[in-house]
Design a protein around this motif. Structure first.
Motif, PDB file in Angstrom:
ATOM      1  N   ILE A 173      33.197 -20.431  24.644  1.00  0.00           N
ATOM      2  CA  ILE A 173      34.156 -20.107  23.592  1.00  0.00           C
ATOM      3  C   ILE A 173      35.501 -20.757  23.897  1.00  0.00           C
ATOM      4  O   ILE A 173      36.157 -21.313  23.012  1.00  0.00           O
ATOM      5  CB  ILE A 173      34.305 -18.585  23.428  1.00  0.00           C
TER       6      ILE A 173
ATOM      7  N   LEU B 137      25.870 -14.178  20.685  1.00  0.00           N
ATOM      8  CA  LEU B 137      26.506 -15.485  20.543  1.00  0.00           C
ATOM      9  C   LEU B 137      25.468 -16.599  20.414  1.00  0.00           C
ATOM     10  O   LEU B 137      24.456 -16.605  21.115  1.00  0.00           O
ATOM     11  CB  LEU B 137      27.417 -15.751  21.735  1.00  0.00           C
TER      12      LEU B 137
ATOM     13  N   VAL C  81      33.736 -17.682  16.438  1.00  0.00           N
ATOM     14  CA  VAL C  81      34.591 -16.836  17.280  1.00  0.00           C
ATOM     15  C   VAL C  81      35.877 -17.581  17.627  1.00  0.00           C
ATOM     16  O   VAL C  81      36.978 -17.025  17.560  1.00  0.00           O
ATOM     17  CB  VAL C  81      33.854 -16.403  18.557  1.00  0.00           C
TER      18      VAL C  81
ATOM     19  N   THR D 292      38.900 -14.825  27.645  1.00  0.00           N
ATOM     20  CA  THR D 292      37.534 -15.105  27.207  1.00  0.00           C
ATOM     21  C   THR D 292      36.689 -15.557  28.391  1.00  0.00           C
ATOM     22  O   THR D 292      35.734 -16.312  28.237  1.00  0.00           O
ATOM     23  CB  THR D 292      37.505 -16.131  26.059  1.00  0.00           C
TER      24      THR D 292
ATOM     25  N   VAL E 133      38.278 -11.027  24.355  1.00  0.00           N
ATOM     26  CA  VAL E 133      36.940 -11.251  23.810  1.00  0.00           C
ATOM     27  C   VAL E 133      36.004 -10.317  24.552  1.00  0.00           C
ATOM     28  O   VAL E 133      35.751 -10.481  25.740  1.00  0.00           O
ATOM     29  CB  VAL E 133      36.505 -12.713  23.964  1.00  0.00           C
TER      30      VAL E 133
ATOM     31  N   LEU F 121      32.950  -9.191  14.948  1.00  0.00           N
ATOM     32  CA  LEU F 121      32.746 -10.556  14.472  1.00  0.00           C
ATOM     33  C   LEU F 121      31.258 -10.866  14.409  1.00  0.00           C
ATOM     34  O   LEU F 121      30.576 -10.913  15.438  1.00  0.00           O
ATOM     35  CB  LEU F 121      33.422 -11.569  15.402  1.00  0.00           C
TER      36      LEU F 121
ATOM     37  N   PRO G 209      32.358  -9.638  19.264  1.00  0.00           N
ATOM     38  CA  PRO G 209      31.344 -10.518  18.675  1.00  0.00           C
ATOM     39  C   PRO G 209      29.936 -10.003  18.928  1.00  0.00           C
ATOM     40  O   PRO G 209      29.660  -9.322  19.915  1.00  0.00           O
ATOM     41  CB  PRO G 209      31.577 -11.850  19.403  1.00  0.00           C
TER      42      PRO G 209
ATOM     43  N   ARG H 296      29.633 -19.321  18.356  1.00  0.00           N
ATOM     44  CA  ARG H 296      30.821 -19.450  19.184  1.00  0.00           C
ATOM     45  C   ARG H 296      31.924 -20.212  18.457  1.00  0.00           C
ATOM     46  O   ARG H 296      33.107 -19.952  18.656  1.00  0.00           O
ATOM     47  CB  ARG H 296      30.456 -20.136  20.508  1.00  0.00           C
TER      48      ARG H 296
END
Length: 208
Positions: free
Chosen positions: A12, A150, A176, A69, A107, A196, A147, A173
């Protein structure tokens, strides 16, 4: 307004840095291996060495907001999960406060309750839950992104933020990263938590 990206070399983080460079949003990429610097420097991004389990305070100097992240990765042991996903996140929050940084973007994970997640991921989910709680009690202006599963699919630029309305448990990703960049550039008050998932609603419309 300069944003420090902790975990810049992750999947990410790299996408976020690429999008930020394309949009002209100033970011600083924190990496822990000299060999990782070339990618970010080729994008014209300020790059600094820092380690969630070592020296990193200098990386926050002159920054206005932080994106966390980083992740220990699925192949590491529980000790690394604690040092990176929990203690590393807590250190980043403490250092943000010490440097007078007002906004922190985490994240995290869709699984608020670790027992609802896959068994092999539960220690990681516990670490994320504790780190989220630490951020929520920090007094910082904060956004916790949650999220779904992914994927490396190309970003559609469209999301769903209501899990009950979503038609998938996945999110790319790319999406995101785009959501993060949209929030970083937002001047209006920020939501404190955002689910998300891939969906049909334009990111700019939902989060801008």
């Amino acid at each position: 307004m300069t944003t420090l990206i902790i975990g810049a070399n992750g999947k990410i983080g790299r996408r976020l840095c690429e999008q930020a460079a394309h949009r002209g949003h100033p970011v600083r990429a924190m990496v822990r291996d000299e060999r990782q610097k070339a990618f970010f420097e080729s994008l014209g991004i300020d790059t600094i060495m820092g380690d969630l389990t070592g020296e990193m305070a200098h990386a926050l100097e002159g920054c206005d907001q932080v994106v966390f992240t980083a992740g220990s990765g699925a192949s590491t042991g529980l000790d690394h999960t604690l040092m990176v996903d929990l203690n590393g996140a807590m250190r980043a929050i403490d250092l943000a406060k010490a440097h007078g940084i007002r906004r922190f973007f985490m994240v995290s994970t869709l699984h608020v309750d670790p027992l609802e997640g896959p068994e092999k991921l539960r220690p990681y989910l516990v670490a994320k839950r504790a780190a989220d709680a630490y951020l929520q009690s920090s007094g910082l202006e904060q956004v916790i992104l949650r999220p779904g599963r992914l994927s490396d699919d190309a970003g559609s630029g469209r999301i769903e933020t209501d899990a009950e309305q979503a038609t998938t448990a996945d999110v790319s990703r790319d999406n995101v990263a785009t959501a993060l960049l949209t929030l970083l550039e937002r001047h209006a008050p920020l939501p404190t938590e955002i689910v998300l998932l891939d969906g049909n609603k334009p990111i700019e419309q939902m989060l801008g």
